[in-house]
Design a protein around this motif. Sequence first.
Motif, PDB file in Angstrom:
ATOM      1  N   GLU A  82       0.834  -1.212   0.000  1.00 41.05           N
ATOM      2  CA  GLU A  82       0.000   0.000   0.000  1.00 41.05           C
ATOM      3  C   GLU A  82       0.865   1.257   0.000  1.00 41.05           C
ATOM      4  O   GLU A  82       0.684   2.166   0.824  1.00 41.05           O
ATOM      5  N   THR A  84       2.127   4.778  -0.883  1.00 43.67           N
ATOM      6  CA  THR A  84       1.546   6.049  -1.310  1.00 43.67           C
ATOM      7  C   THR A  84       2.542   7.170  -1.051  1.00 43.67           C
ATOM      8  O   THR A  84       3.521   6.987  -0.317  1.00 43.67           O
ATOM      9  N   GLU A 283     -17.346   3.335   3.766  1.00 47.09           N
ATOM     10  CA  GLU A 283     -17.535   4.719   4.209  1.00 47.09           C
ATOM     11  C   GLU A 283     -16.761   4.992   5.489  1.00 47.09           C
ATOM     12  O   GLU A 283     -16.132   6.041   5.649  1.00 47.09           O
ATOM     13  N   LEU A 285     -14.068   3.380   6.484  1.00 49.60           N
ATOM     14  CA  LEU A 285     -12.641   3.360   6.152  1.00 49.60           C
ATOM     15  C   LEU A 285     -12.189   4.701   5.606  1.00 49.60           C
ATOM     16  O   LEU A 285     -11.111   5.198   5.929  1.00 49.60           O
ATOM     17  N   LYS A 286     -13.022   5.291   4.762  1.00 48.92           N
ATOM     18  CA  LYS A 286     -12.689   6.592   4.186  1.00 48.92           C
ATOM     19  C   LYS A 286     -12.679   7.676   5.263  1.00 48.92           C
ATOM     20  O   LYS A 286     -11.781   8.517   5.319  1.00 48.92           O
ATOM     21  N   LYS A 287     -13.673   7.629   6.147  1.00 49.53           N
ATOM     22  CA  LYS A 287     -13.789   8.628   7.206  1.00 49.53           C
ATOM     23  C   LYS A 287     -12.639   8.546   8.194  1.00 49.53           C
ATOM     24  O   LYS A 287     -12.171   9.549   8.716  1.00 49.53           O
ATOM     25  N   HIS A 288     -12.165   7.317   8.465  1.00 49.32           N
ATOM     26  CA  HIS A 288     -11.109   7.092   9.462  1.00 49.32           C
ATOM     27  C   HIS A 288      -9.824   6.622   8.785  1.00 49.32           C
ATOM     28  O   HIS A 288      -9.119   5.757   9.319  1.00 49.32           O
ATOM     29  N   SER A 289      -9.517   7.199   7.647  1.00 47.81           N
ATOM     30  CA  SER A 289      -8.416   6.698   6.812  1.00 47.81           C
ATOM     31  C   SER A 289      -7.052   6.755   7.488  1.00 47.81           C
ATOM     32  O   SER A 289      -6.162   5.992   7.150  1.00 47.81           O
ATOM     33  N   GLN A 290      -6.862   7.629   8.425  1.00 50.21           N
ATOM     34  CA  GLN A 290      -5.553   7.778   9.075  1.00 50.21           C
ATOM     35  C   GLN A 290      -5.504   7.156  10.465  1.00 50.21           C
ATOM     36  O   GLN A 290      -4.619   7.469  11.255  1.00 50.21           O
ATOM     37  N   TYR A 293      -7.293   1.543  10.506  1.00 54.35           N
ATOM     38  CA  TYR A 293      -8.288   0.508  10.250  1.00 54.35           C
ATOM     39  C   TYR A 293      -7.969  -0.226   8.952  1.00 54.35           C
ATOM     40  O   TYR A 293      -7.343   0.325   8.046  1.00 54.35           O
ATOM     41  N   THR A 294      -8.423  -1.470   8.863  1.00 52.92           N
ATOM     42  CA  THR A 294      -8.327  -2.245   7.636  1.00 52.92           C
ATOM     43  C   THR A 294      -9.723  -2.752   7.285  1.00 52.92           C
ATOM     44  O   THR A 294     -10.679  -2.593   8.058  1.00 52.92           O
TER      45      THR A 294
END
Length: 692
Positions: A82, A84, A283, A285-290, A293-294
């Motif tokens: 992953e 980035t 949703e 995962l996107k909200k808590h992206s940092q 979470y997996t």
Amino acid sequence: MKKKVILSVGIAAIAVCVVTGGYLGYRTMYAQTRSQALTAYMKNIEKHDYEKMYEMLDDQSKSYIKKDDFVRRSQNIYEGIEATDIKIKVTKDEKDKALQYDTHMKTVAGELNFKNQASFTKKDGKYYLQWDDEIIFPDLLRDDTVRVSSVAAKRGNIFDREGSLLAGDGQVSSVGLVPEKMSTDPSADLQNISDLLQIPVETIQKKLKENWVTPGSFVPVKNIKKLSPLMPQEEQQKSPDFALQSELLAIPGVMITDAQDRVYPLGEKASLLIGYIQNITAEDLKKHSQKGYTAQSKIGKSGLETLYEDRLHGTDGCKIWIADKNGDNKETLVSQEVKDGEDIKTTIDSNLQGQIYDSFQGDQGTSVAMNPYTGEVLALVSAPGYDDNDFILGMSKEKWKEINDDPAQPMYNRFRASWVPGSSLKPIIAGVGLSTGTLLADEDLGPSVSSWKKDDSWGNYEITTLHTYDGPANLQNAMIYSDNIYFAKAALKTGQDTLTSSLDKLGFGQDIPFEIVMKHSQYANEGEDLSDEVTLADSGYGQGQMLVNPLHMASMYSAFANEGDMIKPKLEFSESLETEKWVEGAFTPKAANTVKDDLIQVIENPAGTGHAARMDSISLAGKTGTAEIKESKEDTSGTELGWFDVFTTDPNLKEPILLITMVQDVKDRGGSGYVVDKTKPILEQWIQKQAQ
């Protein structure tokens, strides 16, 4: 035990960020310099265009690795870790020597930095990369693999004040199948299991066909509640859970064994307080992206599970490493230590929470229990509730529909709402009047009558009261007999400006300083006020447009036990708890003590509306309230809410208690008297606990 997982490759976005003069800037696709060639190569990682990257290799490199192998290896590694935010910074670019550069990237295991070098072949004025596996990572060889290992963090537990589990790891029963013990034609059996466990037959069949399954394997199908070993056998046999297990075990091939899962021991008794967790959504995962979470994570969806989510969920451990051809760890590239979630200890008393819920079984209502001197919240009950264990064990569509269609609204959190307080607000009106000097405790506001209106300007509208009495209509008698007319007059004497400013001071229309968000209390609807004389009078006995949150009510009542200071409610337990004041001087000490003395008489005086709660062993102060819920002033078909607000008056009691309870639909069931009768056994058991 922590679960260690070695992940196969996934899909991730690659972003390359470079700037001229330090980090390289994007220029042409076919570079005129070596730095530009490296930049162009990395730019295609951003696009996941590994085929284009392959085109940028020199001929010798292409003879080293075939295109399909290059694409597969690059994709597996970069997307598997992953990667980035890749940044390349050239550190040395000398003629006839390898170009040296630093690489920075973010990965699933954290930030990865390393130094590397690259050589190029120039052909027709363009630079082509001399590629081998070390371009990916400096020590990576052809037979090596890049692996990602993860260790799941343990979610924190939630405990009550005594250390009893409210949410956390516990034993459940795992229902599964052993293929070699199943019927030769299991179709009917699978359908039976499907009906009993409320899961599709297709789901069971899919589990049985997984690659790891052998004839002797135990194939878990679904977790169900575990029968308590503490429950007497005769009680177990009456349990629906026992019946379910018996029916399942009668099916060939079915086995039931112990398993670990998150459990909620109080179930429906605390479901609106504790909440539940579920599998994380895209949703989420996107909200808590940092936040680490997996796609395999679980996340709090309501109640304390959501409130304390950031502290409960922890951070999974992760390691990116190079394995040699034997699978041994050759080099760890980057690692992130596992961090288990934090345990949370609350002020809740599990036994009290359960007893209150059981006492009002079948009712729709709410209770708030609090230590009036410390602000520790001992119970937050909303009835009816739902079994939050169902969300962990797997809830069928039928069960979900049943809960949502239930007219009793088991998922509606009543302790967070605000309600018409009725006569339970009268002590607050008295405290305001006495503190502002607009009301005198011994003043007689007129003879006790069953109905009254100020004058003809009110038309046909009259205020009525249930109990009349002999003697002066002073504060004590008005409190004992719950005289609506007295308190309507008291509100008029206090006046709109003084009453509303005093209620503002007491926290009306404001956030309650508490961990759980509660609905505001109000004295008027949005855009309205108490300028209408009838509305002002009705407000004096808790009608009009008055709505009060039960926890707010508890904090206001705490002022009568604390010389006029409102105590701030608390939910998280601390051994060195210091009492915090929400509103210092909410009432004057004299006013608070006068009201408290009158509330004691509501319990002690045989005519008092709360006399049924009286106990010889202890002094109680309290107030009942029956609030009318109707569409208009003329409506006679509405329902009623019953309140009983009561507290122990001895500050030296080992465990003081203030209990606020509201029950819906008490009309024709005894009104607030119904709530008093249901509350007394709770108080008796609490007081008996003091002697143990």
